[in-house]
Design a protein around this motif. Structure first.
Motif, PDB file in Angstrom:
ATOM      1  N   MET A 164       0.906  -1.376  -0.248  1.00 47.19           N
ATOM      2  CA  MET A 164      -0.046  -0.267  -0.236  1.00 47.19           C
ATOM      3  C   MET A 164       0.655   1.545  -0.099  1.00 47.19           C
ATOM      4  O   MET A 164       0.852   2.435  -0.559  1.00 47.19           O
ATOM      5  CB  MET A 164      -0.775  -0.088   1.507  1.00 47.19           C
ATOM      6  CG  MET A 164      -1.731   1.413   1.505  1.00 47.19           C
ATOM      7  SD  MET A 164      -2.782   1.299   2.692  1.00 47.19           S
ATOM      8  CE  MET A 164      -0.942   1.539   4.540  1.00 47.19           C
ATOM      9  N   LEU A 165       1.888   1.333   0.677  1.00 44.55           N
ATOM     10  CA  LEU A 165       2.571   2.489   0.905  1.00 44.55           C
ATOM     11  C   LEU A 165       3.355   2.549  -0.476  1.00 44.55           C
ATOM     12  O   LEU A 165       3.704   3.821  -0.677  1.00 44.55           O
ATOM     13  CB  LEU A 165       3.595   2.359   2.343  1.00 44.55           C
ATOM     14  CG  LEU A 165       3.042   2.257   3.259  1.00 44.55           C
ATOM     15  CD1 LEU A 165       4.231   2.050   4.349  1.00 44.55           C
ATOM     16  CD2 LEU A 165       2.431   3.427   3.799  1.00 44.55           C
ATOM     17  N   GLN A 166       3.488   1.495  -0.941  1.00 44.48           N
ATOM     18  CA  GLN A 166       4.242   1.444  -2.363  1.00 44.48           C
ATOM     19  C   GLN A 166       3.433   2.205  -3.728  1.00 44.48           C
ATOM     20  O   GLN A 166       3.454   2.173  -4.534  1.00 44.48           O
ATOM     21  CB  GLN A 166       5.399   0.047  -3.125  1.00 44.48           C
ATOM     22  CG  GLN A 166       6.467   0.354  -3.087  1.00 44.48           C
ATOM     23  CD  GLN A 166       6.847  -1.535  -3.864  1.00 44.48           C
ATOM     24  OE1 GLN A 166       6.583  -2.214  -4.235  1.00 44.48           O
ATOM     25  NE2 GLN A 166       8.567  -1.205  -3.736  1.00 44.48           N
ATOM     26  N   GLY A 167       1.771   1.812  -3.735  1.00 47.43           N
ATOM     27  CA  GLY A 167       1.147   3.001  -3.975  1.00 47.43           C
ATOM     28  C   GLY A 167       0.634   1.635  -4.863  1.00 47.43           C
ATOM     29  O   GLY A 167      -0.196   1.757  -6.002  1.00 47.43           O
ATOM     30  N   VAL A 168       0.550   0.114  -4.987  1.00 47.26           N
ATOM     31  CA  VAL A 168       0.317  -0.847  -5.268  1.00 47.26           C
ATOM     32  C   VAL A 168      -1.266  -0.828  -5.163  1.00 47.26           C
ATOM     33  O   VAL A 168      -1.771  -0.878  -4.168  1.00 47.26           O
ATOM     34  CB  VAL A 168       0.175  -2.374  -4.806  1.00 47.26           C
ATOM     35  CG1 VAL A 168       0.208  -3.759  -5.569  1.00 47.26           C
ATOM     36  CG2 VAL A 168       2.407  -2.158  -4.598  1.00 47.26           C
ATOM     37  N   PRO A 169      -2.103  -0.997  -6.352  1.00 48.34           N
ATOM     38  CA  PRO A 169      -3.087  -0.942  -6.559  1.00 48.34           C
ATOM     39  C   PRO A 169      -4.046  -2.154  -5.352  1.00 48.34           C
ATOM     40  O   PRO A 169      -3.375  -3.212  -5.479  1.00 48.34           O
ATOM     41  CB  PRO A 169      -3.987  -0.894  -7.363  1.00 48.34           C
ATOM     42  CG  PRO A 169      -3.148  -0.818  -8.242  1.00 48.34           C
ATOM     43  CD  PRO A 169      -1.520  -0.876  -8.083  1.00 48.34           C
ATOM     44  N   PRO A 170      -5.549  -1.970  -5.201  1.00 45.26           N
ATOM     45  CA  PRO A 170      -5.744  -2.992  -3.367  1.00 45.26           C
ATOM     46  C   PRO A 170      -6.069  -4.544  -4.788  1.00 45.26           C
ATOM     47  O   PRO A 170      -5.154  -5.460  -3.706  1.00 45.26           O
ATOM     48  CB  PRO A 170      -7.501  -2.484  -3.769  1.00 45.26           C
ATOM     49  CG  PRO A 170      -7.017  -0.756  -3.211  1.00 45.26           C
ATOM     50  CD  PRO A 170      -6.061  -0.516  -5.048  1.00 45.26           C
ATOM     51  N   ALA A 171      -6.626  -4.531  -5.318  1.00 42.86           N
ATOM     52  CA  ALA A 171      -6.183  -5.889  -6.615  1.00 42.86           C
ATOM     53  C   ALA A 171      -5.230  -6.598  -5.951  1.00 42.86           C
ATOM     54  O   ALA A 171      -4.865  -7.917  -5.703  1.00 42.86           O
ATOM     55  CB  ALA A 171      -7.098  -6.071  -7.425  1.00 42.86           C
ATOM     56  N   GLN A 172      -4.142  -5.728  -6.457  1.00 44.35           N
ATOM     57  CA  GLN A 172      -2.480  -6.303  -6.816  1.00 44.35           C
ATOM     58  C   GLN A 172      -1.970  -7.178  -5.067  1.00 44.35           C
ATOM     59  O   GLN A 172      -1.369  -7.820  -4.808  1.00 44.35           O
ATOM     60  CB  GLN A 172      -1.878  -5.123  -7.436  1.00 44.35           C
ATOM     61  CG  GLN A 172      -1.944  -5.705  -8.912  1.00 44.35           C
ATOM     62  CD  GLN A 172      -0.854  -4.591 -10.349  1.00 44.35           C
ATOM     63  OE1 GLN A 172      -0.101  -4.495  -9.439  1.00 44.35           O
ATOM     64  NE2 GLN A 172      -1.624  -4.026 -10.834  1.00 44.35           N
ATOM     65  N   ARG A 173      -2.408  -5.598  -4.424  1.00 44.22           N
ATOM     66  CA  ARG A 173      -2.126  -5.773  -3.235  1.00 44.22           C
ATOM     67  C   ARG A 173      -1.835  -7.551  -2.637  1.00 44.22           C
ATOM     68  O   ARG A 173      -1.423  -7.700  -2.148  1.00 44.22           O
ATOM     69  CB  ARG A 173      -2.147  -4.699  -2.135  1.00 44.22           C
ATOM     70  CG  ARG A 173      -1.602  -3.069  -2.601  1.00 44.22           C
ATOM     71  CD  ARG A 173      -1.792  -2.803  -1.529  1.00 44.22           C
ATOM     72  NE  ARG A 173      -3.188  -2.479  -0.893  1.00 44.22           N
ATOM     73  CZ  ARG A 173      -3.853  -0.885  -0.570  1.00 44.22           C
ATOM     74  NH1 ARG A 173      -3.580  -0.574  -1.937  1.00 44.22           N
ATOM     75  NH2 ARG A 173      -5.376  -1.035  -0.634  1.00 44.22           N
ATOM     76  N   ARG A 174      -3.429  -7.412  -3.010  1.00 42.90           N
ATOM     77  CA  ARG A 174      -4.217  -8.743  -2.214  1.00 42.90           C
ATOM     78  C   ARG A 174      -3.675  -9.492  -2.957  1.00 42.90           C
ATOM     79  O   ARG A 174      -3.457 -11.180  -1.748  1.00 42.90           O
ATOM     80  CB  ARG A 174      -5.721  -8.718  -2.028  1.00 42.90           C
ATOM     81  CG  ARG A 174      -6.802  -7.637  -1.620  1.00 42.90           C
ATOM     82  CD  ARG A 174      -7.679  -8.416  -1.607  1.00 42.90           C
ATOM     83  NE  ARG A 174      -8.798  -7.500  -2.669  1.00 42.90           N
ATOM     84  CZ  ARG A 174      -8.438  -5.845  -3.128  1.00 42.90           C
ATOM     85  NH1 ARG A 174      -9.307  -5.248  -2.175  1.00 42.90           N
ATOM     86  NH2 ARG A 174      -9.558  -6.462  -4.404  1.00 42.90           N
ATOM     87  N   GLU A 175      -2.997 -10.357  -4.031  1.00 41.76           N
ATOM     88  CA  GLU A 175      -2.985 -11.614  -4.950  1.00 41.76           C
ATOM     89  C   GLU A 175      -1.002 -11.570  -3.976  1.00 41.76           C
ATOM     90  O   GLU A 175      -0.817 -12.518  -3.753  1.00 41.76           O
ATOM     91  CB  GLU A 175      -3.037 -11.409  -5.763  1.00 41.76           C
ATOM     92  CG  GLU A 175      -2.030 -11.676  -7.190  1.00 41.76           C
ATOM     93  CD  GLU A 175      -2.249 -12.021  -8.115  1.00 41.76           C
ATOM     94  OE1 GLU A 175      -1.828 -13.157  -9.134  1.00 41.76           O
ATOM     95  OE2 GLU A 175      -2.805 -11.177  -8.390  1.00 41.76           O
ATOM     96  N   ARG A 176      -0.775 -10.682  -4.254  1.00 41.22           N
ATOM     97  CA  ARG A 176       0.933 -10.090  -3.742  1.00 41.22           C
ATOM     98  C   ARG A 176       0.842 -10.882  -2.670  1.00 41.22           C
ATOM     99  O   ARG A 176       1.782 -11.724  -2.036  1.00 41.22           O
ATOM    100  CB  ARG A 176       1.539  -8.927  -4.367  1.00 41.22           C
ATOM    101  CG  ARG A 176       1.538  -9.097  -5.781  1.00 41.22           C
ATOM    102  CD  ARG A 176       2.247  -8.127  -6.119  1.00 41.22           C
ATOM    103  NE  ARG A 176       3.316  -7.506  -5.164  1.00 41.22           N
ATOM    104  CZ  ARG A 176       4.455  -5.902  -5.906  1.00 41.22           C
ATOM    105  NH1 ARG A 176       3.887  -5.032  -6.783  1.00 41.22           N
ATOM    106  NH2 ARG A 176       5.762  -5.618  -5.184  1.00 41.22           N
ATOM    107  N   ALA A 177       0.108 -10.111  -1.962  1.00 44.22           N
ATOM    108  CA  ALA A 177       0.027 -10.179   0.112  1.00 44.22           C
ATOM    109  C   ALA A 177       0.240 -11.623   0.265  1.00 44.22           C
ATOM    110  O   ALA A 177       0.170 -12.273   0.947  1.00 44.22           O
ATOM    111  CB  ALA A 177      -0.997  -9.662   0.930  1.00 44.22           C
TER     112      ALA A 177
END
Length: 234
Positions: free
Chosen positions: A95-108
């Motif tokens: 999130m702090l890196q500016g990654v969009p929410p959908a991508q954040r969930r997938e990468r996490a």
């Protein structure tokens, strides 16, 4: 020639009247696994923070490789955990890196699976064991896809099983080409994980040699005494 990712030139760090680093010169190339050794207060943690750019230099320069952007991630000795799920703790950095929410969930989710904690994704981070929290912190760092991973005593408070798990993850990340710069008091761990050792004392860099040389070759007298356990740790 292996490209240089980072260099510190005559780096000095002061905290008020205290000089924490004194004119340190350090060059870090892609793919290296560097261990920082020295007694408590020698400047290991400060050097990691200076390499990351988290503390300002009173003197000297920090130079980051210019060919491509260099991404850094750091795991602290006691990782910060939000009062939320392990998944949310990993998503924080994205999130702090500016990654969009959908991508954040997938990468996490991928990162938690990578460290063997997919089943714990919904558990509150702060109630996980110390070893699990450290693995969450490693997942958070790995999800950022760093070029350089900085680790500050990553296994110091862990039991032997958790230490082995974390060491295995560090080895796997290094095998992927991530450059590792870590501080440690565990000499066995240094032998297992590092190919280069930097020895610090009172903020000065006194030795910068291969791991084999550090444990088997000639060293400055201070580093020799350290290996013999004849210098105080505190």
């Amino acid at each position: 020639m292996t490209p240089e990712l980072l260099a510190l030139q005559s780096a000095t760090v002061r905290f008020g009247p205290k000089v924490a680093l004194r004119g340190v010169n350090l060059s870090v190339a892609r793919g290296e696994r560097i261990a920082l050794l020295g007694a408590n207060g020698s400047g290991k943690s400060t050097l990691l923070r200076a390499a990351h750019g988290l503390v300002p230099l009173a003197e000297g320069r920090r130079i980051v490789g210019a060919a491509t952007p260099v991404r850094f991630a750091m795991v602290f000795q006691r990782p910060f955990m939000l009062r939320s799920s392990a998944q949310a703790n990993v998503e924080l950095g994205l999130m702090l890196q500016g990654v969009p929410p959908a991508q954040r969930r997938e990468r996490a989710a991928m990162a938690l699976e990578r460290v063997g904690l997919a089943a714990e994704a919904g558990r509150i981070g702060r109630v996980l064991s110390a070893g699990q929290q450290q693995r969450v912190a490693l997942a958070r760092a790995w999800a950022l896809q760093p070029d350089v991973l900085l680790l500050d005593e990553p296994t110091s408070s862990l039991d032997p099983t958790a230490k082995r798990e974390v060491e295995s993850l560090i080895e796997e990340f290094a095998a992927q080409g991530i450059t590792v710069l870590m501080s440690s008091h565990n000499l066995g761990q240094v032998k297992r994980l590092a190919n280069r050792v930097v020895y610090l004392e009172h903020g000065r860099l006194l030795a910068d040699v291969t791991t084999d040389h550090f444990f088997n070759g000639p060293l400055p007298v201070e580093a020799t005494l350290f290996l013999k356990g004849e210098l105080p740790w505190d």
